[in-house]
Scaffold this motif. Structure first.
Motif, PDB file in Angstrom:
ATOM      1  N   VAL A  89       0.838  -1.204   0.000  1.00  0.00           N
ATOM      2  CA  VAL A  89       0.000   0.000   0.000  1.00  0.00           C
ATOM      3  C   VAL A  89       0.871   1.252   0.000  1.00  0.00           C
ATOM      4  N   VAL A  90       1.911   1.257   0.834  1.00  0.00           N
ATOM      5  CA  VAL A  90       2.828   2.403   0.883  1.00  0.00           C
ATOM      6  C   VAL A  90       3.516   2.586  -0.467  1.00  0.00           C
ATOM      7  N   PHE A  91       3.950   1.491  -1.067  1.00  0.00           N
ATOM      8  CA  PHE A  91       4.643   1.569  -2.354  1.00  0.00           C
ATOM      9  C   PHE A  91       3.711   2.105  -3.437  1.00  0.00           C
ATOM     10  N   GLY A  92       2.469   1.609  -3.470  1.00  0.00           N
ATOM     11  CA  GLY A  92       1.528   2.071  -4.481  1.00  0.00           C
ATOM     12  C   GLY A  92       1.171   3.537  -4.319  1.00  0.00           C
ATOM     13  N   ALA A  93       0.900   3.967  -3.077  1.00  0.00           N
ATOM     14  CA  ALA A  93       0.524   5.364  -2.839  1.00  0.00           C
ATOM     15  C   ALA A  93       1.679   6.310  -3.170  1.00  0.00           C
ATOM     16  N   SER A  94       2.896   5.924  -2.793  1.00  0.00           N
ATOM     17  CA  SER A  94       4.049   6.788  -3.072  1.00  0.00           C
ATOM     18  C   SER A  94       4.383   6.806  -4.557  1.00  0.00           C
ATOM     19  N   SER A  95       4.029   5.753  -5.294  1.00  0.00           N
ATOM     20  CA  SER A  95       4.214   5.760  -6.750  1.00  0.00           C
ATOM     21  C   SER A  95       3.326   6.815  -7.400  1.00  0.00           C
ATOM     22  N   VAL A  96       2.082   6.931  -6.922  1.00  0.00           N
ATOM     23  CA  VAL A  96       1.189   7.972  -7.421  1.00  0.00           C
ATOM     24  C   VAL A  96       1.746   9.347  -7.082  1.00  0.00           C
ATOM     25  N   TRP A  97       2.247   9.505  -5.861  1.00  0.00           N
ATOM     26  CA  TRP A  97       2.860  10.766  -5.438  1.00  0.00           C
ATOM     27  C   TRP A  97       4.025  11.125  -6.363  1.00  0.00           C
ATOM     28  N   ALA A  98       4.894  10.142  -6.643  1.00  0.00           N
ATOM     29  CA  ALA A  98       6.048  10.403  -7.511  1.00  0.00           C
ATOM     30  C   ALA A  98       5.598  10.796  -8.913  1.00  0.00           C
ATOM     31  N   ALA A  99       4.560  10.146  -9.419  1.00  0.00           N
ATOM     32  CA  ALA A  99       4.096  10.424 -10.785  1.00  0.00           C
ATOM     33  C   ALA A  99       3.623  11.852 -10.943  1.00  0.00           C
ATOM     34  N   TYR A 100       3.049  12.418  -9.887  1.00  0.00           N
ATOM     35  CA  TYR A 100       2.492  13.774  -9.976  1.00  0.00           C
ATOM     36  C   TYR A 100       3.315  14.785  -9.171  1.00  0.00           C
ATOM     37  N   ALA A 101       4.573  14.453  -8.890  1.00  0.00           N
ATOM     38  CA  ALA A 101       5.446  15.380  -8.164  1.00  0.00           C
ATOM     39  C   ALA A 101       5.590  16.674  -8.953  1.00  0.00           C
ATOM     40  N   GLY A 102       5.487  17.799  -8.241  1.00  0.00           N
ATOM     41  CA  GLY A 102       5.552  19.093  -8.903  1.00  0.00           C
ATOM     42  C   GLY A 102       6.961  19.619  -9.087  1.00  0.00           C
ATOM     43  N   ASP A 103       7.903  19.093  -8.345  1.00  0.00           N
ATOM     44  CA  ASP A 103       9.295  19.520  -8.480  1.00  0.00           C
ATOM     45  C   ASP A 103      10.199  18.389  -8.023  1.00  0.00           C
ATOM     46  N   ALA A 104      11.509  18.618  -8.140  1.00  0.00           N
ATOM     47  CA  ALA A 104      12.475  17.575  -7.807  1.00  0.00           C
ATOM     48  C   ALA A 104      12.434  17.216  -6.323  1.00  0.00           C
ATOM     49  N   GLY A 105      12.189  18.198  -5.463  1.00  0.00           N
ATOM     50  CA  GLY A 105      12.127  17.927  -4.031  1.00  0.00           C
ATOM     51  C   GLY A 105      10.998  16.962  -3.686  1.00  0.00           C
ATOM     52  N   GLN A 106       9.833  17.156  -4.285  1.00  0.00           N
ATOM     53  CA  GLN A 106       8.720  16.235  -4.055  1.00  0.00           C
ATOM     54  C   GLN A 106       9.038  14.842  -4.583  1.00  0.00           C
ATOM     55  N   LEU A 107       9.708  14.780  -5.712  1.00  0.00           N
ATOM     56  CA  LEU A 107      10.072  13.477  -6.257  1.00  0.00           C
ATOM     57  C   LEU A 107      11.024  12.743  -5.315  1.00  0.00           C
ATOM     58  N   ILE A 108      11.986  13.471  -4.757  1.00  0.00           N
ATOM     59  CA  ILE A 108      12.931  12.852  -3.822  1.00  0.00           C
ATOM     60  C   ILE A 108      12.197  12.308  -2.601  1.00  0.00           C
ATOM     61  N   ALA A 109      11.252  13.084  -2.068  1.00  0.00           N
ATOM     62  CA  ALA A 109      10.477  12.629  -0.908  1.00  0.00           C
ATOM     63  C   ALA A 109       9.620  11.411  -1.263  1.00  0.00           C
ATOM     64  N   ALA A 110       9.008  11.433  -2.442  1.00  0.00           N
ATOM     65  CA  ALA A 110       8.184  10.297  -2.856  1.00  0.00           C
ATOM     66  C   ALA A 110       9.030   9.046  -3.043  1.00  0.00           C
ATOM     67  N   ARG A 111      10.219   9.224  -3.578  1.00  0.00           N
ATOM     68  CA  ARG A 111      11.112   8.080  -3.748  1.00  0.00           C
ATOM     69  C   ARG A 111      11.538   7.512  -2.397  1.00  0.00           C
TER      70      ARG A 111
END
Length: 552
Positions: A89-111
């Motif tokens: 569940v955590v992996f799936g939810a964070s994958s959605v977060w990474a897909a719609y990350a607005g900047d590099a910082g959000q992508l790093i947190a989602a990863r």
């Protein structure tokens, strides 16, 4: 409680579900590596800089490596199925977060969040596999499950190339979601609630020390790969702090009545030596994969899709090598199969020292195929043997140790491999920069990629050729170091593995060594909590003979 074995067909379906869970992790790793260039694009991606792209990878590895001790202990305490579900569940939810990350910082947190999910998935999957299978089927199942790594390596780059050709960069993360849904359905329908009969209290001190120690160590190693300077305070200080905290962790665990993991197991020749060898192998795999990506896409000029297709022999070799290795181990011994295979893997990594800018592709493909076969023949059988030495009630914590060692080896491999490449590259290209203007010179010294870019912008083709030559020289030097590290791992295996007797009819295992599914969805328990090697054919054969200590 009366116990009986799960039906064979159900066991096979559970293995498929667990392989899907593992495939998620490997797919994500390979897909991201193909997407980095797009993420750096100001128009098509996030305009991420080099350091941000490194942390998009590093944050995932950091969370993954540091939380597996804790994840394994949580599985032993609360049930591996529950931990696996939470991880998915955590992996799936964070994958959605990474897909719609607005900047590099959000992508790093989602990863980083995806790394948390992976840390929960990996030990739980292996522990469930240990509870599901018995006898010769257990070692074979572990070896077969490791083929998911090869599938991920094969499918990931090609899938990323297709998605990036037709959709935006976030699609490479969204593709994880349907796979997560399928895995969750499979777990709900097939996987029983395996639990240890002994309810172990949590070990908060051990968990805190292991997480902080591994986090500090991994941060320092990742930072070393970024700055290519091991003398900086922000590199050596966290590494030293991490080692000190891990030493305290070992001391605390030795004194604890219910440790997260008993460090005395690592003192056993087989378990400790086998894990060290796997760590060295993953060090080499990570470093040589890092070099190969830059070699194919940079020096040779292949597109991401072409580079992904060029890497297929390694992945296919790994897929075939795991079951072949398991088959050979059933007929010979673990040492007789894995030590030569690891030696061959070392030689194929050293073969990168013979690759140049015009080496025929077919020659490279043959080397990569042999490399994949030999790696597959080591990873699956050795992992099966290591876990088979542990009691079933500690399978989660034990598998966490093995996976943590492998992830840490990968982190160190990228850090050290990147440092060697940067130092040798700079030394090799400097003679070609005499008379080059200061700004151009500084950019060319950063990396071969930067040198090629500035050469094209300033119309200096000679600089581009010098960058390619310097990179190839750096790869040759790195290949020698990687080969030596892998040969060291083969030597460790030779010393750690004792001769193993061939299976007899008495080794085939008895029904009843499996826990019984409790109706109504209750937990599955095994009152005797047998050791993983007792009364189980392949496990009795794979169990290392004559360990140096009887501590369990």
């Amino acid at each position: 409680m009366t116990t009986y074995a799960l039906p064979k067909f159900r066991q096979q379906l559970i293995l498929v579900v667990l392989m899907v869970c593992s495939l998620l992790i490997w797919l994500d790793n390979t897909v991201l590596s193909t997407t980095l260039e797009t993420l750096a694009d100001p128009a098509l991606g996030l305009n991420a800089g080099p350091a941000e792209l490194q942390w998009a990878t590093g944050s995932y590895t950091l969370a993954f490596a540091t939380l597996m001790f804790t994840a394994g202990a949580l599985g032993d305490r609360f049930g591996h199925r529950a931990v696996l579900v939470v991880g998915l569940v955590v992996f799936g939810a964070s994958s959605v977060w990474a897909a719609y990350a607005g900047d590099a910082g959000q992508l790093i947190a989602a990863r980083a969040a995806m790394g948390v999910g992976s840390a929960l998935i990996m030990p739980a999957s292996l522990a469930i596999l240990m509870w599901t299978f018995t006898g010769p089927a257990r070692s074979t199942a572990i070896a077969v499950s490791s083929t998911s790594a090869g599938v991920g390596m094969a499918v990931g780059p090609v899938l990323a190339g297709v998605l990036l050709d037709h959709f935006w960069w976030g699609s490479v993360f969204l593709v994880n979601v349907p796979v997560v849904v399928l895995a969750l359905i499979g777990i709900a329908l097939l996987v029983p609630d395996f639990r240890s009969p002994v309810v172990r209290p949590l070990d908060p001190a051990g968990m805190l020390l292991s997480v902080t120690g591994l986090a500090a160590l991994a941060y320092g190693l990742i930072r070393a790969g970024q700055v290519a300077d091991w003398g900086r305070t922000d590199v050596w200080a966290p590494i030293v702090a991490g080692l000190v905290l891990l030493a305290v962790f070992v001391r605390v665990e030795l004194r604890s009545k219910t440790p997260t993991f008993d460090p005395r197991l690592l003192a056993r020749r087989a378990f400790g030596g086998g894990n060290l060898a796997l760590g060295l192998l993953l060090f080499a795999i990570s470093a040589v994969t890092f070099y190969n990506a830059f070699y194919l896409q940079g020096a040779r000029g292949y597109s991401p899709m072409e580079a992904g297709l060029a890497g297929l022999p390694t992945a296919l070799g790994a897929i075939l090598g795991a079951p072949v290795g398991a088959w050979l181990v059933h007929r010979w011994t673990l040492r007789l199969v894995t030590v030569p295979a690891m030696t061959v893997a070392a030689l194929t990594m050293g073969a990168y020292g013979l690759f140049g800018l015009h080496t025929p592709l077919v020659r490279i493909e043959i080397v990569l195929l042999v490399q994949g076969l030999s790696i597959g023949m080591v990873l699956g059988p050795v992992t099966a043997a290591l876990i088979s030495t542990l009691p079933l009630d500690r399978a989660g914590a034990g598998s966490a140790v093995t996976n943590t060692v492998r992830q840490t080896g990968g982190v160190i491999g990228i850090a050290v491999g990147g440092t060697i490449m940067s130092i040798v590259y700079r030394s090799a290209i400097e003679p070609s920069l005499d008379g080059v203007p200061g700004p151009v010179r500084e950019q060319a010294l950063v990396s071969a990629e930067q040198a090629r870019y500035i050469a094209a912008m300033t119309h200096r083709p000679a600089l581009g050729r010098a960058a390619d030559d310097a990179f190839v020289h750096a790869m040759h030097v790195g290949a020698v170091w990687i080969m030596c590290i892998t040969l060291l791992g083969a030597a460790v295996l030779l010393l750690a593995l004792r001769s193993i007797h061939k299976p007899t009819a008495a080794d085939e295992g008895e029904p009843g060594s499996q826990p019984e599914p409790v109706r109504g969805g209750g937990p599955i328990v095994d009152e005797a909590a047998p050791r993983a090697g007792e009364g189980a054919g392949a496990d009795a054969r794979l169990a290392f003979e004559g360990d140096d200590t009887g501590t369990h």
